[in-house]
Design an enzyme around this catalytic site. Structure first.
Site, PDB file in Angstrom:
ATOM      1  N   HIS A 128      48.037  79.941  69.589  1.00 29.81           N
ATOM      2  CA  HIS A 128      47.469  78.602  69.408  1.00 29.81           C
ATOM      3  C   HIS A 128      46.446  78.282  70.492  1.00 29.81           C
ATOM      4  CE1 HIS A 128      47.007  74.486  68.190  1.00 29.81           C
ATOM      5  NE2 HIS A 128      47.333  74.077  69.407  1.00 29.81           N
ATOM      6  N   ASP A 188      47.492  74.277  62.940  1.00 33.58           N
ATOM      7  CA  ASP A 188      46.443  75.229  62.546  1.00 33.58           C
ATOM      8  C   ASP A 188      46.492  75.496  61.040  1.00 33.58           C
ATOM      9  OD1 ASP A 188      45.606  75.627  65.261  1.00 33.58           O
ATOM     10  OD2 ASP A 188      47.407  76.829  65.546  1.00 33.58           O
TER      11      ASP A 188
HETATM   12  P1  NAD Z   1      50.365  62.129  75.917  1.00 33.44           P
HETATM   13  O1  NAD Z   1      49.919  62.151  77.336  1.00 33.44           O
HETATM   14  O2  NAD Z   1      49.858  61.036  75.046  1.00 33.44           O
HETATM   15  O3  NAD Z   1      51.938  62.092  75.846  1.00 33.44           O
HETATM   16  C1  NAD Z   1      52.740  62.945  76.592  1.00 33.44           C
HETATM   17  C2  NAD Z   1      54.048  62.259  76.861  1.00 33.44           C
HETATM   18  O4  NAD Z   1      54.840  63.165  77.625  1.00 33.44           O
HETATM   19  C3  NAD Z   1      53.920  60.962  77.703  1.00 33.44           C
HETATM   20  O5  NAD Z   1      54.609  59.924  77.065  1.00 33.44           O
HETATM   21  C4  NAD Z   1      54.571  61.334  79.032  1.00 33.44           C
HETATM   22  O6  NAD Z   1      55.231  60.250  79.665  1.00 33.44           O
HETATM   23  C5  NAD Z   1      55.563  62.395  78.565  1.00 33.44           C
HETATM   24  N1  NAD Z   1      56.041  63.238  79.656  1.00 33.44           N
HETATM   25  C6  NAD Z   1      55.391  63.729  80.722  1.00 33.44           C
HETATM   26  N2  NAD Z   1      56.226  64.435  81.500  1.00 33.44           N
HETATM   27  C7  NAD Z   1      57.438  64.405  80.876  1.00 33.44           C
HETATM   28  C8  NAD Z   1      58.705  64.960  81.176  1.00 33.44           C
HETATM   29  N3  NAD Z   1      58.906  65.685  82.286  1.00 33.44           N
HETATM   30  N4  NAD Z   1      59.713  64.739  80.332  1.00 33.44           N
HETATM   31  C9  NAD Z   1      59.529  64.006  79.206  1.00 33.44           C
HETATM   32  N5  NAD Z   1      58.347  63.447  78.875  1.00 33.44           N
HETATM   33  C10 NAD Z   1      57.326  63.656  79.712  1.00 33.44           C
HETATM   34  O7  NAD Z   1      49.990  63.556  75.293  1.00 33.44           O
HETATM   35  P2  NAD Z   1      49.970  63.971  73.737  1.00 33.44           P
HETATM   36  O8  NAD Z   1      48.644  63.672  73.162  1.00 33.44           O
HETATM   37  O9  NAD Z   1      51.176  63.423  73.087  1.00 33.44           O
HETATM   38  O10 NAD Z   1      50.074  65.576  73.879  1.00 33.44           O
HETATM   39  C11 NAD Z   1      51.233  66.164  74.356  1.00 33.44           C
HETATM   40  C12 NAD Z   1      51.082  67.686  74.432  1.00 33.44           C
HETATM   41  O11 NAD Z   1      50.957  68.235  73.122  1.00 33.44           O
HETATM   42  C13 NAD Z   1      49.860  68.169  75.203  1.00 33.44           C
HETATM   43  O12 NAD Z   1      50.210  69.240  76.030  1.00 33.44           O
HETATM   44  C14 NAD Z   1      48.909  68.625  74.119  1.00 33.44           C
HETATM   45  O13 NAD Z   1      48.002  69.585  74.570  1.00 33.44           O
HETATM   46  C15 NAD Z   1      49.879  69.184  73.129  1.00 33.44           C
HETATM   47  N6  NAD Z   1      49.388  69.351  71.750  1.00 33.44           N
HETATM   48  C16 NAD Z   1      49.765  70.464  71.083  1.00 33.44           C
HETATM   49  C17 NAD Z   1      49.378  70.648  69.771  1.00 33.44           C
HETATM   50  C18 NAD Z   1      49.806  71.871  69.021  1.00 33.44           C
HETATM   51  O14 NAD Z   1      49.250  72.148  67.956  1.00 33.44           O
HETATM   52  N7  NAD Z   1      50.801  72.600  69.453  1.00 33.44           N
HETATM   53  C19 NAD Z   1      48.559  69.693  69.143  1.00 33.44           C
HETATM   54  C20 NAD Z   1      48.181  68.573  69.857  1.00 33.44           C
HETATM   55  C21 NAD Z   1      48.606  68.405  71.176  1.00 33.44           C
HETATM   56  C1  LMR Z   2      45.097  71.013  68.997  1.00 37.75           C
HETATM   57  O1  LMR Z   2      44.932  72.112  68.466  1.00 37.75           O
HETATM   58  O2  LMR Z   2      44.613  69.975  68.538  1.00 37.75           O
HETATM   59  C2  LMR Z   2      45.953  70.924  70.229  1.00 37.75           C
HETATM   60  O3  LMR Z   2      46.274  72.180  70.717  1.00 37.75           O
HETATM   61  C3  LMR Z   2      45.380  70.028  71.274  1.00 37.75           C
HETATM   62  C4  LMR Z   2      44.164  70.592  71.943  1.00 37.75           C
HETATM   63  O4  LMR Z   2      44.118  70.578  73.164  1.00 37.75           O
HETATM   64  O5  LMR Z   2      43.235  71.012  71.240  1.00 37.75           O
END
Ligand code: NAD
Ligand code: LMR
Length: 338
Positions: free
Chosen positions: A202, A175
């Site tokens: 967030h 953010d």
């Molecule tokens: P993705 O599906 O591409 O990757 C997730 C990974 O987690 C996969 O490789 C999967 O195998 C693994 N996984 C699932 N269960 C697991 C477990 N029990 N133990 C270990 N690994 C496990 O998803 P992504 O695009 O990498 O996003 C991941 C998370 O991050 C989502 O929840 C998304 O909403 C979040 N996110 C948060 C922010 C933020 O600003 N905080 C920003 C973007 C995404």
């Molecule tokens: C973001 O802000 O990009 C992450 O929290 C992923 C989402 O679901 O928007």
């Protein structure tokens, strides 16, 4: 505060932007969810970070390939691969910093809270292992919904009798990164010197950019403030829509995650610095977790710095965020307490 970096930009808000630098001591970082859309580019950035000595990659699938690939890079960090719960212990053992992007991302039309049913259990189980194996490690939680997954991890640590609110962080750096990109672009500022604090949580209305505290100081019209705030609050959804079913932000999140891990390592190694993050906090009455600028140091959160003077508009954003945060936090706590 002491900084080892040659490039430090410090705003009146106290938020610092730090560049990466070489250090002598050698932290281990455990990346849980290492094969995912965020995990892979974040793994790349951590592998090439000269401050990381050891990088443990953990996932339930595809970890050997990612680890083999990253291990061919001629940088210092020693890469290890760990797949599935039987190998989680080895991934965590000796970790100084644990980063968790494990879990499912949004598809168009979903809210972050829609991810709760799947991701809450993932974060609970990873936190349970971390609490038992490395209770003193810093934990940086990326997995959504962050407003709830941080309280989930905290409750797990409490159940294990090892909760230290200074060591569990919800990563809200994206953010801040977005706000700085959007503000610098709009106002023609040097993006490397632009600092925008973002407070709250967030998701949607809980994301509160403090445009009244932008550094270097910039003037915004009422319309600009409203449009920028809406864009920042909706920026995740902007990416989810553009990816059209292929997930949410991964590359910018990896960049933001790497920046936050660097800040934690800086703190750990005695280079105090200031970052925004969602932690247990009492800055807003009735809300147990809230992001504000924090001073990071060897013990994690050394000081919660609060958010300073808000404009009337920002005050109204905080009031709008409170009920949503309370709901998200209660949901996370209830998931563990039952
Ligand atoms: P993705 O599906 O591409 O990757 C997730 C990974 O987690 C996969 O490789 C999967 O195998 C693994 N996984 C699932 N269960 C697991 C477990 N029990 N133990 C270990 N690994 C496990 O998803 P992504 O695009 O990498 O996003 C991941 C998370 O991050 C989502 O929840 C998304 O909403 C979040 N996110 C948060 C922010 C933020 O600003 N905080 C920003 C973007 C995404
Ligand atoms: C973001 O802000 O990009 C992450 O929290 C992923 C989402 O679901 O928007």
């Amino acid at each position: 505060m002491a900084f080892a970096s040659k490039t430090v930009f410090k705003a009146a808000s106290g938020i610092t932007r730090v560049s990466s630098r070489n250090t002598s001591s050698a932290p281990k970082v455990a990346l849980l969810g290492a094969s995912g859309g965020i995990g892979q580019p974040l793994g790349l950035l951590l592998k090439t970070n000269p401050n990381v000595a050891s990088l443990a990659l953990y996932d339930i699938a595809n970890t050997p390939g990612v680890a083999a690939d990253l291990s061919h890079i001629d940088s210092k960090a020693k890469v290890t691969s760990h797949t599935g719960p039987n190998e989680l212990h080895a991934a965590l053992e000796g970790a100084d910093v644990i980063v968790i992007p494990a879990g499912v991302p949004r598809k168009p039309g979903m809210t972050r809270d829609d991810l709760f049913n799947v991701n809450a259990g993932i974060v609970r189980d990873l936190a349970e292992a971390a609490a038992k194996i490395v209770p003193k490690a810093f934990v940086a939680i990326i997995t959504n919904p962050v407003n709830s997954t941080v309280p989930i991890a905290a409750e797990v640590y409490k159940n294990n009798g090892v909760f230290d609110p200074a060591r569990i962080f919800g990563v809200t750096t994206l953010d801040v990164v977005r706000s700085q990109a959007f503000v610098a672009e709009l106002k023609g500022l040097d993006v490397n010197k632009t600092v925008v604090p973002v407070i709250g949580g967030h998701s949607g209305v809980t994301i509160i950019p403090l445009l009244s505290q932008v550094q270097p100081s910039a003037q915004f019209s009422k319309a600009e403030i409203e449009a920028l705030t809406a864009r920042i609050q909706d920026a995740g959804t902007e990416v989810v829509k553009a990816k059209a079913g292929a997930g949410s932000a991964t590359l910018s999140m990896a960049f933001a995650g790497a920046r936050f891990v660097q800040a934690l390592i800086d703190g750990l190694q005695g280079r105090k610095n200031v970052q925004c993050s969602y932690v247990q906090s009492d800055v807003v009455k009735g809300v147990e977790y809230f992001s504000t600028p924090l001073e990071l140091g060897p013990n994690g959160v050394e000081k919660i710095l609060g958010y300073g003077k808000l404009s009337a508009y920002e005050e109204s954003l905080v009031q709008a965020a409170v009920p949503e945060l309370q709901k998200n936090i209660a949901k996370g706590v209830k998931f563990i307490k039952g």
